[in-house]
Design a protein around this motif. Structure first.
Motif, PDB file in Angstrom:
ATOM      1  N   PRO A   3       0.813  -1.239   0.000  1.00 27.22           N
ATOM      2  CA  PRO A   3       0.000   0.000   0.000  1.00 27.22           C
ATOM      3  C   PRO A   3       0.838   1.276   0.000  1.00 27.22           C
ATOM      4  O   PRO A   3       0.316   2.338  -0.306  1.00 27.22           O
ATOM      5  CB  PRO A   3      -0.810  -0.109   1.293  1.00 27.22           C
ATOM      6  CG  PRO A   3      -0.772  -1.526   1.668  1.00 27.22           C
ATOM      7  CD  PRO A   3       0.490  -2.092   1.126  1.00 27.22           C
ATOM      8  N   VAL A   7       0.670   5.659  -1.349  1.00 24.61           N
ATOM      9  CA  VAL A   7       1.126   6.907  -0.736  1.00 24.61           C
ATOM     10  C   VAL A   7       1.973   7.692  -1.732  1.00 24.61           C
ATOM     11  O   VAL A   7       1.858   8.914  -1.840  1.00 24.61           O
ATOM     12  CB  VAL A   7       1.918   6.620   0.553  1.00 24.61           C
ATOM     13  CG1 VAL A   7       2.361   7.923   1.185  1.00 24.61           C
ATOM     14  CG2 VAL A   7       1.077   5.820   1.527  1.00 24.61           C
ATOM     15  N   ALA A  44      -3.613   9.186   0.995  1.00 24.05           N
ATOM     16  CA  ALA A  44      -2.539   8.823   1.911  1.00 24.05           C
ATOM     17  C   ALA A  44      -3.118   8.291   3.217  1.00 24.05           C
ATOM     18  O   ALA A  44      -2.651   7.273   3.744  1.00 24.05           O
ATOM     19  CB  ALA A  44      -1.648  10.035   2.167  1.00 24.05           C
ATOM     20  N   LEU A  45      -4.153   8.966   3.726  1.00 21.70           N
ATOM     21  CA  LEU A  45      -4.768   8.512   4.982  1.00 21.70           C
ATOM     22  C   LEU A  45      -5.298   7.087   4.845  1.00 21.70           C
ATOM     23  O   LEU A  45      -5.080   6.244   5.726  1.00 21.70           O
ATOM     24  CB  LEU A  45      -5.911   9.453   5.378  1.00 21.70           C
ATOM     25  CG  LEU A  45      -5.524  10.753   6.063  1.00 21.70           C
ATOM     26  CD1 LEU A  45      -6.735  11.662   6.181  1.00 21.70           C
ATOM     27  CD2 LEU A  45      -4.964  10.467   7.450  1.00 21.70           C
ATOM     28  N   VAL A  46      -5.985   6.821   3.737  1.00 18.03           N
ATOM     29  CA  VAL A  46      -6.585   5.491   3.571  1.00 18.03           C
ATOM     30  C   VAL A  46      -5.492   4.430   3.398  1.00 18.03           C
ATOM     31  O   VAL A  46      -5.568   3.337   3.967  1.00 18.03           O
ATOM     32  CB  VAL A  46      -7.566   5.498   2.379  1.00 18.03           C
ATOM     33  CG1 VAL A  46      -8.088   4.099   2.122  1.00 18.03           C
ATOM     34  CG2 VAL A  46      -8.711   6.437   2.654  1.00 18.03           C
ATOM     35  N   ALA A  47      -4.437   4.793   2.642  1.00 16.05           N
ATOM     36  CA  ALA A  47      -3.357   3.822   2.438  1.00 16.05           C
ATOM     37  C   ALA A  47      -2.660   3.510   3.762  1.00 16.05           C
ATOM     38  O   ALA A  47      -2.394   2.345   4.078  1.00 16.05           O
ATOM     39  CB  ALA A  47      -2.358   4.372   1.422  1.00 16.05           C
ATOM     40  N   PHE A  48      -2.398   4.556   4.559  1.00 14.90           N
ATOM     41  CA  PHE A  48      -1.764   4.322   5.862  1.00 14.90           C
ATOM     42  C   PHE A  48      -2.689   3.530   6.779  1.00 14.90           C
ATOM     43  O   PHE A  48      -2.244   2.711   7.577  1.00 14.90           O
ATOM     44  CB  PHE A  48      -1.399   5.651   6.518  1.00 14.90           C
ATOM     45  CG  PHE A  48      -0.142   6.268   5.965  1.00 14.90           C
ATOM     46  CD1 PHE A  48       1.024   5.526   5.848  1.00 14.90           C
ATOM     47  CD2 PHE A  48      -0.119   7.590   5.568  1.00 14.90           C
ATOM     48  CE1 PHE A  48       2.181   6.086   5.352  1.00 14.90           C
ATOM     49  CE2 PHE A  48       1.042   8.160   5.065  1.00 14.90           C
ATOM     50  CZ  PHE A  48       2.197   7.411   4.952  1.00 14.90           C
ATOM     51  N   SER A  49      -3.982   3.808   6.648  1.00 17.92           N
ATOM     52  CA  SER A  49      -4.963   3.084   7.443  1.00 17.92           C
ATOM     53  C   SER A  49      -4.888   1.590   7.134  1.00 17.92           C
ATOM     54  O   SER A  49      -4.920   0.751   8.035  1.00 17.92           O
ATOM     55  CB  SER A  49      -6.344   3.653   7.117  1.00 17.92           C
ATOM     56  OG  SER A  49      -7.328   2.965   7.765  1.00 17.92           O
ATOM     57  N   ARG A  50      -4.720   1.275   5.835  1.00 17.53           N
ATOM     58  CA  ARG A  50      -4.574  -0.135   5.431  1.00 17.53           C
ATOM     59  C   ARG A  50      -3.280  -0.719   5.987  1.00 17.53           C
ATOM     60  O   ARG A  50      -3.248  -1.853   6.456  1.00 17.53           O
ATOM     61  CB  ARG A  50      -4.587  -0.199   3.905  1.00 17.53           C
ATOM     62  CG  ARG A  50      -4.194  -1.545   3.301  1.00 17.53           C
ATOM     63  CD  ARG A  50      -5.247  -2.600   3.583  1.00 17.53           C
ATOM     64  NE  ARG A  50      -4.798  -3.927   3.185  1.00 17.53           N
ATOM     65  CZ  ARG A  50      -3.951  -4.682   3.887  1.00 17.53           C
ATOM     66  NH1 ARG A  50      -3.460  -4.225   5.011  1.00 17.53           N
ATOM     67  NH2 ARG A  50      -3.621  -5.880   3.469  1.00 17.53           N
ATOM     68  N   ILE A  51      -2.208   0.097   5.963  1.00 21.00           N
ATOM     69  CA  ILE A  51      -0.914  -0.395   6.458  1.00 21.00           C
ATOM     70  C   ILE A  51      -1.019  -0.736   7.945  1.00 21.00           C
ATOM     71  O   ILE A  51      -0.533  -1.774   8.397  1.00 21.00           O
ATOM     72  CB  ILE A  51       0.175   0.674   6.222  1.00 21.00           C
ATOM     73  CG1 ILE A  51       0.497   0.741   4.734  1.00 21.00           C
ATOM     74  CG2 ILE A  51       1.435   0.347   7.019  1.00 21.00           C
ATOM     75  CD1 ILE A  51       1.435   1.845   4.342  1.00 21.00           C
ATOM     76  N   HIS A  52      -1.691   0.150   8.701  1.00 23.30           N
ATOM     77  CA  HIS A  52      -1.803  -0.101  10.140  1.00 23.30           C
ATOM     78  C   HIS A  52      -2.916  -1.083  10.474  1.00 23.30           C
ATOM     79  O   HIS A  52      -3.063  -1.463  11.627  1.00 23.30           O
ATOM     80  CB  HIS A  52      -2.069   1.210  10.877  1.00 23.30           C
ATOM     81  CG  HIS A  52      -0.911   2.170  10.825  1.00 23.30           C
ATOM     82  ND1 HIS A  52       0.338   1.840  11.258  1.00 23.30           N
ATOM     83  CD2 HIS A  52      -0.818   3.440  10.375  1.00 23.30           C
ATOM     84  CE1 HIS A  52       1.154   2.873  11.081  1.00 23.30           C
ATOM     85  NE2 HIS A  52       0.475   3.844  10.533  1.00 23.30           N
ATOM     86  N   GLY A  53      -3.711  -1.432   9.472  1.00 24.99           N
ATOM     87  CA  GLY A  53      -4.795  -2.361   9.718  1.00 24.99           C
ATOM     88  C   GLY A  53      -5.917  -1.787  10.557  1.00 24.99           C
ATOM     89  O   GLY A  53      -6.688  -2.522  11.164  1.00 24.99           O
ATOM     90  N   GLY A  57      -7.912   5.866   9.918  1.00 26.98           N
ATOM     91  CA  GLY A  57      -7.559   6.699   8.777  1.00 26.98           C
ATOM     92  C   GLY A  57      -8.738   6.895   7.847  1.00 26.98           C
ATOM     93  O   GLY A  57      -8.926   7.978   7.287  1.00 26.98           O
TER      94      GLY A  57
ATOM     95  N   TYR B 212       0.332  10.471  10.714  1.00 27.92           N
ATOM     96  CA  TYR B 212      -0.509   9.319  11.054  1.00 27.92           C
ATOM     97  C   TYR B 212       0.123   8.044  10.512  1.00 27.92           C
ATOM     98  O   TYR B 212       0.148   7.004  11.195  1.00 27.92           O
ATOM     99  CB  TYR B 212      -1.914   9.520  10.491  1.00 27.92           C
ATOM    100  CG  TYR B 212      -2.764   8.272  10.540  1.00 27.92           C
ATOM    101  CD1 TYR B 212      -3.193   7.762  11.759  1.00 27.92           C
ATOM    102  CD2 TYR B 212      -3.115   7.604   9.375  1.00 27.92           C
ATOM    103  CE1 TYR B 212      -3.957   6.612  11.811  1.00 27.92           C
ATOM    104  CE2 TYR B 212      -3.868   6.454   9.417  1.00 27.92           C
ATOM    105  CZ  TYR B 212      -4.285   5.957  10.640  1.00 27.92           C
ATOM    106  OH  TYR B 212      -5.030   4.818  10.689  1.00 27.92           O
TER     107      TYR B 212
ATOM    108  N   ALA C 118      -0.122  -4.519   7.887  1.00 27.67           N
ATOM    109  CA  ALA C 118      -0.928  -5.398   8.742  1.00 27.67           C
ATOM    110  C   ALA C 118      -1.449  -6.576   7.931  1.00 27.67           C
ATOM    111  O   ALA C 118      -1.904  -6.423   6.809  1.00 27.67           O
ATOM    112  CB  ALA C 118      -2.090  -4.604   9.335  1.00 27.67           C
TER     113      ALA C 118
END
Lengths: 99, 526, 280
Positions: A3, A7, A44-53, A57, B212, C118
């Motif tokens: 993901p 970004v 970017a927020l959504v991609a990071f949200s996916r990265i953090h699970g 985001g 974030y 994740a």
């Protein structure tokens, strides 16, 4: 697909939006550039949200959409007011304010 | 998916609820009360009552606060003494600003357009003016702005900060576009303010997104611990931090993010300029403090170049360009840019003292700004036939004001000297504590530049004072200027002038109160 | 593999149209390109386990925001081309260079970072989003309400013109018209010559004189009118009766010949074309 690539895509879109704001003299197009920048931030927020699970985001991106919609309403209202008064929306033309 | 109702501590949020709730109520008043004159009165009373009530609640909370403060909803909102101090500063600006909003000339003319949608010079405008229409929505919009700014000083979550930023910016964009005279300038100022404001909030948001991504949270405390704990993420952390700070510097009006300031200051109706100049800067400084001290504290060293560069650039450019201005509102706009530089000086090296010095500095600066623009609303041009026209904003028109109205000119001189930081005015005390903060962390080169810039800036403030008192009214210009009399504007002038003198002579008690505000509550990580 | 293809497709349909922001001349082209970008972003959201947000993106951005932009563009004038002339020479290139540098810098920064992804992410279904929205973010949600109020009020303040004059009744409208010298009755219709398709021919008054004002002003401006005298002469002259004019009158709407261009008589002059020429 990692993901983080999304970004990078967001960075590209952000730069294009910023370029539009800096280059274009038409207020509506410059404003669309701002919208693109906000959307890049959302991506970017959504991609990071996916990265953090998480979904945090995504919730933030949702807020940004609401804010952007409100901003569009006010911005276009100002643009229409300017146009009504002057029949142009160029940022340069009436240089009544100058540095 | 199980849903647990969040436990929210409502008591600390009471001032926000009062102000924003009153704003929503005022919108309903717009729909219910039909005659413009009554509506204006109702709106004015509602605004003043709401702001006073909120100020009362803030003071009560200040008195009853035990411990450091309250963290609401897992670090979304933090109400500590720092936040309460800023809220009080903003509410005072809001109160005085609302009085100016309601001020009318002797001929009963407001500062705002009678109909926002009518284009200048159209029949609609004439008809609206003849029917006595008024844009009474300015009062709720100002309340929304005050509420948003109060939130802006207290939220401790990047995304909430973004929302609060928009809540106070949108009403300001609209207010700037509503000037009664020089509508085209007003529209243009609003358009530029809007575009650059939206641009800066997008920059801020992208920075918040990167932070974030690096830390997995947007709560300030969480970001702070995340930055310390992260490894190999420096590139996006630093970029994100710079973007977030740049977004806030836009709102502060620091160079090179200042270009909206002169246009918006000049184009906006003068009461709006006064309110905006005083309150936006305070809100931006408050948010900057919270972001820098709580979230980005581990990056203090990396970010110091950004603060140094923008501080020096703002002081120099603001001072130099202000020297050549011939329009008084533009001159004060550039002076506000220089003041943004002074604010940043206090933040260099993130000294502990800045946390209480800046609220005091901005309180004083806000009072002087409100007072100075209130004086500007009183000095007006007179037409050929003797009617009182718009404000006389060319510097030359102020020549000999001391002869025409000694008290008004004296008050203006007092505000200018306070801007310049001359001893025995509150501005001196403000600058003293702010620069003292910078020196405590070794920022003395910056302070040196700041002192030189202050001295240079004193030149153009004193030039205006000389123009008012020592220059004669030009031969054929005796009747060109009219001194207006609006009781509400005069109240603002008197209150701010007295406060500036009092805070300059006996700053002790107020400074002591602000010193208590020098503690930031770093809440539990979200 | 599939993911990679989807990513590149999304990258193509977002980045390429986005460049129209900088290079396209007409604002409408830009707006339509941005619509495509928004659709691409919606696809990206769905790929990134955010199906709810993907749908909201389509509804809010392509459905509302961009349509609002288009609406305002129509209001302001679609054909308006932007003046590309620079007020400060080189400013355009400096700005482009600066923005390009910003993009390159951002990409370099993000590319240097690797974040662990994740394994089992929370998928952004509506109920999951709602749970987070009304728990941790409920205050933000409430404050957004004030933002929306501000936006609505702001738009009204800046664009709404209330009724400033009392509404006129039909009687008053009619009286006003008569007072300034208008006919109290309907205007005369043009074209009393039934043998011609006669919007462009003035009507005749009882004396047989043409009534000039019965012909639309627009046709006069375009020089597409004719004088009645010409037709009267044809009517009066028996030698020119019949022929093509008779055919004109004989053609009704139900005539199949009218619908079939192949069956038109090639010798017969085109009535529209020739009339116009004579009118000049």
């Amino acid at each position: 697909m990692d993901p983080i690539n999304f970004v990078i895509l967001a960075c590209v879109l952000f730069a294009i939006g910023a370029a539009a704001v800096l280059v274009r003299r038409n207020a509506i197009i410059a404003f669309m550039g701002v919208e693109l920048m906000l959307n890049a931030a959302n991506l970017a927020l959504v991609a990071f949200s996916r990265i953090h699970g998480q979904v945090d985001g995504q919730v933030m991106a949702f807020f940004v959409m609401v804010v952007a919609a409100a901003e569009v309403v006010v911005g276009l209202a100002i643009i229409i007011a300017v146009f009504r008064a002057r029949q142009t929306i160029s940022l340069d033309e009436p240089a009544e304010l100058k540095g | 998916m199980t849903f647990t109702t969040p436990a929210i501590e409502w008591a600390p949020t009471a001032p926000f609820i009062v102000v924003l709730g009153a704003a929503a109520l005022a919108i309903l008043v717009e729909a219910i009360v039909r005659t413009p004159a009554t509506r204006r009165l109702v709106q004015l009373i509602l605004s003043l009552v709401a702001l006073l009530a909120a100020l009362g609640l803030v003071i009560v909370q200040w008195a009853m606060l035990k411990g450091a403060g309250t963290v609401v909803l897992e670090g979304m909102l933090t109400v500590d003494r720092q936040s309460l101090a800023w809220q009080a500063v903003l509410l005072v600006s809001g109160l005085l600003g609302t009085l100016l909003f309601a001020a009318r000339t002797r001929a009963g003319e407001e500062a705002f357009a009678s109909l926002g949608a009518a284009s200048p010079g159209s029949t609609e405008e004439t008809l609206a003016r003849r029917k006595g229409l008024q844009v009474t929505e300015v009062f709720p919009l100002a309340l929304f702005a005050v509420g948003g700014m109060m939130l802006f000083t207290s939220v401790t979550d990047l995304i909430f900060l973004f929302v609060a930023l928009e809540v106070f910016s949108l009403p300001l964009y609209i207010l700037v576009a509503l000037a009664r005279r020089r509508r085209l300038l007003s529209h243009e100022g609003a358009l530029k303010y809007f575009l650059l404001g939206a641009f800066s909030s997008a920059v801020f948001l992208f920075g918040a997104a990167l932070l974030y991504g690096a830390t997995g949270t947007t709560a300030f405390a969480g970001v702070g611990t995340g930055i310390v704990g992260a490894s190999g993420l420096d590139p996006i952390i630093l970029t994100g931090a710079v973007f977030v700070v740049v977004g806030l510097l836009f709102k502060l009006g620091a160079v090179p993010f200042h270009s909206w300031t002169p246009d918006a200051y000049q184009g906006a109706p003068t009461p709006v300029t006064a309110f905006m100049g005083a309150a936006t800067k305070a809100a931006a400084a408050a948010a900057l403090i919270r972001v820098l001290y709580v979230a980005l504290h581990p990056l203090a060293w990396e970010l110091s170049w950004l603060i140094w560069v923008t501080a020096i650039a703002s002081m120099l450019l603001g001072t130099v360009v202000a020297l050549v201005q011939t329009e008084i509102k533009r001159m004060l706009a550039y002076s506000s840019i220089a003041h943004a530089g002074f604010i940043l000086v206090a933040l260099a090296g993130l000294p502990d003292q800045a946390v209480w010095a800046l609220p005091f500095y901005l309180f004083v600066y806000g009072l002087a700004t409100l007072g100075a623009f209130a004086v500007i609303t009183q000095v007006r041009e007179r037409g050929e036939d003797g009617t009182v026209l718009g404000e006389a904003t060319r510097l030359g028109q102020w020549a000999g004001l001391g002869r025409r109205s000694p008290w008004l000119a004296g008050a203006m001189a007092l505000f200018l000297l306070s801007f310049a930081g001359i001893p025995l005015t509150a501005g001196f005390v403000g600058k003293f504590v702010a620069f003292g903060a910078a020196i405590s962390e070794g920022g003395w080169p910056l302070v040196l530049i700041a002192v030189i810039a202050s001295a240079a800036a004193a030149f153009f403030y004193v030039r205006l004072v000389v123009l008012m008192f020592l220059t004669d009214v030009p031969e054929d210009q005796e009747d060109a200027i009219a001194i207006d009399y609006s009781p509400l504007a005069r109240v603002v002038v008197i209150v701010t002038a007295v406060a500036i003198v009092l805070l300059g002579v006996v700053p002790g008690p107020v400074l002591a109160a602000f010193e208590n505000a020098g503690v930031l509550l770093i809440g539990a990580a979200g | 593999m599939v993911d990679t293809v989807i990513f590149w497709v999304i990258a193509a349909i977002t980045v390429i149209p986005a460049f129209s922001l900088i290079f396209a001349r007409k604002a409408v082209y830009v707006a339509m390109s941005i619509v495509l970008v928004m659709v691409g972003l919606a696809a990206a959201y769905i790929t990134l386990d955010a199906p709810f947000l993907g749908v909201v993106q389509i509804v809010v951005y392509t459905g509302a925001v961009m349509m609002l932009f288009l609406f305002v563009l129509m209001l302001v004038g679609v054909d308006r081309r932007e003046d590309m002339k620079e007020t400060l020479t080189g400013q355009r290139w400096i700005a482009l260079f600066g923005a390009g540098g910003l993009g390159a810098f951002l990409i370099a920064m993000v590319a240097r970072v690797s974040l662990p992804v994740a394994e089992e992410p929370l998928v952004g279904e509506p109920d999951v989003i709602a749970g987070v929205l009304f728990e941790r973010y409920v205050l933000v949600m409430e404050v957004l309400g004030f933002l929306l109020i501000t936006a609505a009020v702001g738009a009204l303040v800046l664009t709404h013109v209330p009724r400033l004059k009392p509404r006129k009744t039909q009687l008053e409208v009619q009286r006003d018209r008569v007072r300034v010298g208008a006919d109290p009755v309907n205007k005369v219709f043009p074209g009393v010559y039934a043998r011609h398709n006669a919007l462009d021919v003035p009507a005749l008054d009882p004396q047989g004189e043409p009534i000039e004002q019965s012909v639309s002003r627009v046709l006069k401006v375009r020089n597409q009118t004719q004088e009645g005298a010409h037709f009267r002469a044809r009517l009066d002259d028996p030698s020119r009766a019949g022929g093509s004019d008779a055919e004109h009158s004989g053609r009704g709407l139900s005539d199949p010949e009218r619908l079939d261009p192949d069956r038109l008589d090639p010798d017969r002059p085109d009535p529209e074309g020739s009339d116009r020429e004579e009118g000049r």
